[in-house]
Write a protein that holds these residues in place. Structure first.
Motif, PDB file in Angstrom:
ATOM      1  N   SER A 186       0.845  -1.195   0.000  1.00  0.00           N
ATOM      2  CA  SER A 186       0.000   0.000   0.000  1.00  0.00           C
ATOM      3  C   SER A 186       0.883   1.249   0.000  1.00  0.00           C
ATOM      4  O   SER A 186       2.020   1.218   0.450  1.00  0.00           O
ATOM      5  CB  SER A 186      -0.906   0.000   1.228  1.00  0.00           C
ATOM      6  N   PRO A 187       0.380   2.380  -0.494  1.00  0.00           N
ATOM      7  CA  PRO A 187       1.180   3.613  -0.520  1.00  0.00           C
ATOM      8  C   PRO A 187       1.607   4.061   0.882  1.00  0.00           C
ATOM      9  O   PRO A 187       2.681   4.613   1.060  1.00  0.00           O
ATOM     10  CB  PRO A 187       0.253   4.639  -1.164  1.00  0.00           C
ATOM     11  N   ASP A 188       0.767   3.826   1.889  1.00  0.00           N
ATOM     12  CA  ASP A 188       1.129   4.213   3.254  1.00  0.00           C
ATOM     13  C   ASP A 188       2.344   3.446   3.745  1.00  0.00           C
ATOM     14  O   ASP A 188       3.231   3.989   4.392  1.00  0.00           O
ATOM     15  CB  ASP A 188      -0.042   3.978   4.206  1.00  0.00           C
TER      16      ASP A 188
END
Length: 103
Positions: free
Chosen positions: A34-36
């Motif tokens: 995920s981007p996070d």
């Protein structure tokens, strides 16, 4: 439970459960990051540099002998400071001095 039914359960139990799983039960999944998580400030395992050759030391991998020398130096400094603290915590006036002053 009778011994015959127990033996039947022991023989048929594993056969009944044999098709319940696969060898790659916890692997073989293509899960994107995920981007996070991708932008997190902590290092990932792939970011850890390779260890240098034995006997080769860098800024990232310091010589263990330096750490031992620092520990020895700090231990001696702590011993000296403990001795100075014990001397500083002693009373300034002795009992004889206080009697001479009339207290």
């Amino acid at each position: 439970m009778r011994p015959a039914s127990l033996a039947l359960l022991v023989l048929l139990g594993p056969l009944a459960l044999a098709g319940c799983g696969t060898v790659a039960l916890f692997g073989e999944y293509d899960v994107p990051e995920s981007p996070d998580v991708a932008d997190a400030p902590y290092p990932r395992l792939v970011d850890v540099p390779e260890a240098p050759a034995p006997g080769a030391f860098t800024d990232d991998v310091p010589d263990p002998a330096e750490g031992v020398a620092i520990t020895v130096d700090l231990t001696e400094a702590a011993r000296q400071q403990n001795a100075a603290a014990a001397a500083a915590s002693a009373p300034v006036l002795t009992d004889a001095d206080r009697r001479a002053l009339g207290r």
